[in-house]
Design an enzyme around this catalytic site. Structure first.
Site, PDB file in Angstrom:
ATOM      1  N   CYS A   1      -1.905   9.490   2.223  1.00 38.24           N
ATOM      2  CA  CYS A   1      -1.376   8.795   1.155  1.00 38.24           C
ATOM      3  C   CYS A   1      -2.467   9.249  -0.271  1.00 38.24           C
ATOM      4  O   CYS A   1      -2.113   9.404  -1.216  1.00 38.24           O
ATOM      5  CB  CYS A   1      -1.359   7.483   1.110  1.00 38.24           C
ATOM      6  SG  CYS A   1      -3.013   6.506   1.913  1.00 38.24           S
TER       7      CYS A   1
ATOM      8  N   GLU B   1       0.944  -0.957  -0.019  1.00 34.09           N
ATOM      9  CA  GLU B   1       0.122  -0.043   0.253  1.00 34.09           C
ATOM     10  C   GLU B   1       0.951   1.180   0.048  1.00 34.09           C
ATOM     11  O   GLU B   1       1.596   1.562   1.244  1.00 34.09           O
ATOM     12  CB  GLU B   1      -0.853  -0.045   1.183  1.00 34.09           C
ATOM     13  CG  GLU B   1      -1.809  -1.287   1.280  1.00 34.09           C
ATOM     14  CD  GLU B   1      -3.090  -0.907   0.361  1.00 34.09           C
ATOM     15  OE1 GLU B   1      -3.581   0.278  -0.193  1.00 34.09           O
ATOM     16  OE2 GLU B   1      -3.806  -2.091  -0.037  1.00 34.09           O
TER      17      GLU B   1
HETATM   18  P1  NAD Z   1       8.141   4.482   4.830  1.00 35.51           P
HETATM   19  O1  NAD Z   1       8.054   3.498   3.776  1.00 35.51           O
HETATM   20  O2  NAD Z   1       9.427   5.326   5.240  1.00 35.51           O
HETATM   21  O3  NAD Z   1       8.067   3.525   6.239  1.00 35.51           O
HETATM   22  C1  NAD Z   1       6.928   2.628   6.547  1.00 35.51           C
HETATM   23  C2  NAD Z   1       7.433   1.375   7.447  1.00 35.51           C
HETATM   24  O4  NAD Z   1       8.769   0.674   6.586  1.00 35.51           O
HETATM   25  C3  NAD Z   1       7.827   1.902   8.656  1.00 35.51           C
HETATM   26  O5  NAD Z   1       7.587   0.957   9.446  1.00 35.51           O
HETATM   27  C4  NAD Z   1       9.486   1.846   8.665  1.00 35.51           C
HETATM   28  O6  NAD Z   1      10.013   1.486  10.225  1.00 35.51           O
HETATM   29  C5  NAD Z   1       9.759   0.767   7.611  1.00 35.51           C
HETATM   30  N1  NAD Z   1      11.020   1.122   6.884  1.00 35.51           N
HETATM   31  C6  NAD Z   1      11.410   2.473   6.548  1.00 35.51           C
HETATM   32  N2  NAD Z   1      12.528   2.141   5.734  1.00 35.51           N
HETATM   33  C7  NAD Z   1      12.750   0.907   5.553  1.00 35.51           C
HETATM   34  C8  NAD Z   1      14.116   0.144   5.007  1.00 35.51           C
HETATM   35  N3  NAD Z   1      14.852   0.718   4.482  1.00 35.51           N
HETATM   36  N4  NAD Z   1      13.802  -1.238   5.205  1.00 35.51           N
HETATM   37  C9  NAD Z   1      13.054  -1.869   6.012  1.00 35.51           C
HETATM   38  N5  NAD Z   1      11.808  -1.191   6.244  1.00 35.51           N
HETATM   39  C10 NAD Z   1      11.849  -0.006   6.404  1.00 35.51           C
HETATM   40  O7  NAD Z   1       7.007   5.272   5.115  1.00 35.51           O
HETATM   41  P2  NAD Z   1       6.250   6.493   5.954  1.00 35.51           P
HETATM   42  O8  NAD Z   1       7.467   7.716   5.912  1.00 35.51           O
HETATM   43  O9  NAD Z   1       6.125   5.849   7.420  1.00 35.51           O
HETATM   44  O10 NAD Z   1       4.945   6.618   5.263  1.00 35.51           O
HETATM   45  C11 NAD Z   1       4.804   7.798   4.384  1.00 35.51           C
HETATM   46  C12 NAD Z   1       4.479   6.992   3.098  1.00 35.51           C
HETATM   47  O11 NAD Z   1       3.615   5.823   3.094  1.00 35.51           O
HETATM   48  C13 NAD Z   1       4.063   7.819   1.994  1.00 35.51           C
HETATM   49  O12 NAD Z   1       4.455   7.767   0.874  1.00 35.51           O
HETATM   50  C14 NAD Z   1       2.523   7.628   1.861  1.00 35.51           C
HETATM   51  O13 NAD Z   1       1.824   7.809   0.610  1.00 35.51           O
HETATM   52  C15 NAD Z   1       2.523   6.157   2.163  1.00 35.51           C
HETATM   53  N6  NAD Z   1       1.604   5.617   2.589  1.00 35.51           N
HETATM   54  C16 NAD Z   1       0.324   4.746   2.008  1.00 35.51           C
HETATM   55  C17 NAD Z   1      -0.667   4.531   2.447  1.00 35.51           C
HETATM   56  C18 NAD Z   1      -1.696   3.566   1.807  1.00 35.51           C
HETATM   57  O14 NAD Z   1      -2.623   2.947   2.374  1.00 35.51           O
HETATM   58  N7  NAD Z   1      -1.398   3.388   0.404  1.00 35.51           N
HETATM   59  C19 NAD Z   1      -1.053   4.893   3.598  1.00 35.51           C
HETATM   60  C20 NAD Z   1      -0.273   5.862   4.327  1.00 35.51           C
HETATM   61  C21 NAD Z   1       0.790   5.796   4.007  1.00 35.51           C
END
Ligand code: NAD
Length: 472
Positions: A246, A212
């Protein structure tokens, strides 16, 4: 937690799953009811945690975190018996007198990785699907919303045995170790770039994965629309959670002749949303959620550099907030003729309260502009013209969206929610969550009372002739 401990935890859950305990529908219903009671019990603590993590108001915390979660749990409790029934499907004539069924079975041990922007909702909503489908689950909340993460740890560990539902905290290093384990299903919500990392890790074990993700979701305004209603709906979606959504509108495309009216109405609407105090002062935006942290604040601040700000954009660094801003990004056609190059604000997902305003003369140009980028997670079209609606909907691929509204499609749990291409893969909400967390096992029940010789060796011309007739 060390890699070894993750290994032990996953094994504990696998052993528990293999006892078959999670398969009974009654067990799943009881777990959903326990979860519902815990969610209700933690509501007040949630308001405090989300205030600390994001300065989220009680209203937004209820609407976007607790309300959404309770509505989803209620749907699952009401519908689960129906969803879990084996499904009758047709059987072609040549296979009769057999009959066919689809049986939904849990995958096993699932992993749920959550982001920070709706840190409660996006950890618990997938868990509801995992429980409904009969899986065990390990949740890894976002380290960037630590108060909510702590609340989730308390809630989950008080409610469930960790052999069934467990929660582990950590950032990149911990998630990397966690991802080395073999899961039966991975559900990830977060950014597109990290989505790629998750998909790579999942591929190592051929684990099915739902991603997602995010992206740049456009709002397209047609001519002759009810401007005030349209702007109110899109502005609400852009400003709630300070744009850190998002499916928030990322940019708006308006007819050239409507640009001035759009800007005026947007200003009026913001005034109505924040009725007291100067729109230039931070105190006016008391009820607005703040930017998650300094790093993201700086990223957003840098997006404004060199931009032509039409309105707003005051920086409130101490509060980690911005006044909403409209950015003049020219006409979509300028980008085909290379008259203009896309600046960062038109390239990356904004995830903040800034709205680039683009103009157009011809709806085909808008389609070309949107299609030049990645497939959006959402698209919002304000139009009452059937020709325009059909043209946009048939020519642009996107995850989901609304006609004459914005963001509310995600509140209808009869609609699958998910992206396409770079905005994600797979979907959930309502019955789709149950289906997503289940493997659809196909079964054909035959009988030994009949046995047609035609399908067996030796192959003869007569048998082939018969088969050719059958499939004609
Ligand atoms: P992110 O991708 O930085 O982090 C998400 C999760 O992944 C966290 O639990 C984090 O600890 C983990 N993570 C981060 N970097 C990692 C890595 N290198 N390896 C493994 N795990 C890792 O996202 P964010 O900053 O927390 O959220 C914002 C993003 O999420 C935006 O792009 C937004 O559009 C998207 N989002 C999508 C939805 C949806 O339902 N489609 C909902 C909310 C947010």
């Amino acid at each position: 937690m060390s890699e070894q401990n993750y290994q032990k935890l996953v094994q504990r859950q696998r052993d528990y799953f293999n006892t078959g305990a999670t398969r009974s529908v009654q067990f799943r219903l009881d777990a959903l009811k326990k979860l519902k009671a815990a969610v209700i019990a933690y509501q007040t603590k949630g308001e405090v945690a989300l205030q600390k993590d994001l300065a989220k108001s009680e209203f937004e915390t209820y609407l976007g975190e607790w309300g959404v979660v309770l509505s989803e749990i209620n749907t699952h409790i009401k519908q689960l018996k129906k969803w879990t029934r084996r499904k009758r499907v047709k059987t072609p004539l040549f296979l009769r007198p057999s009959y066919s069924r689809i049986v939904y079975e849990p995958y096993g041990v699932s992993l749920i990785l959550a982001p920070w922007n709706y840190p409660f909702q996006l950890a618990i909503l997938p868990l509801i699907g995992a429980i409904s489908a009969g899986n065990t689950a390990i949740i890894k909340p976002s380290e960037l919303a630590p108060h909510t993460a702590k609340l989730l740890v308390d809630l989950v560990s008080e409610t469930f045995d960790e052999a069934y539902v467990a929660i582990v905290e950590g950032g990149i290093a911990e998630t990397t170790d966690l991802l080395k384990q073999r899961f039966d299903f991975i559900f990830f919500t977060g950014s597109t770039n990290v989505g790629r990392v998750i998909a790579r890790a999942a591929a190592e074990h051929l684990t099915p994965v739902v991603l997602e993700l995010g992206g740049k979701s456009p709002v397209i305004l047609d001519k002759d629309i009810a401007m005030k209603v349209a702007v109110r709906r899109l502005a609400m979606a852009k400003i709630s959670n300070c744009g850190q959504v998002c499916v928030a509108p990322d940019y708006v495309v308006v007819p050239q002749e409507s640009k001035a009216e759009f800007i005026e109405v947007f200003k009026t609407v913001v005034r109505e949303f924040f009725p007291t105090g100067s729109l230039d002062e931070a105190s006016t935006y008391q009820t607005m959620t703040r930017i998650i942290n300094q790093k993201n604040f700086k990223r957003l601040q840098s997006l404004l550099v060199g931009e032509n700000i039409l309105w707003g954009g005051k920086v409130f660094e101490a509060e980690l907030k911005f006044q909403p801003a409209l950015i003049d990004s020219g006409d979509v056609a300028d980008y085909f003729s290379n008259k203009r190059q896309k600046t960062a604000i038109l390239q990356e997902e904004i995830f903040g309260p800034f709205l680039p305003v683009l103009t157009y003369q011809n709806i085909s140009d808008v389609i070309q502009y949107v299609n030049a980028g990645e497939k959006p997670l959402a698209l919002y079209l304000f139009s009452d013209n059937a020709t325009v609606r059909n043209k946009v909907l048939q020519n642009i691929s996107f995850g989901g969206g609304c006609i004459n509204d914005s963001m509310v499609h995600i509140a209808n749990d009869y609609l699958p929610f998910g992206g396409v291409g770079e905005s994600g893969q797979g979907a959930y909400h309502g019955e789709t969550s149950f289906l997503t967390f289940s493997h659809a096992k196909s079964l054909l029940y035959s009988t030994t009372l009949f046995d047609l010789a035609v399908k067996y060796m030796p192959y003869t011309a007569k048998k082939l002739k018969f088969l050719k007739k059958l499939f004609k």
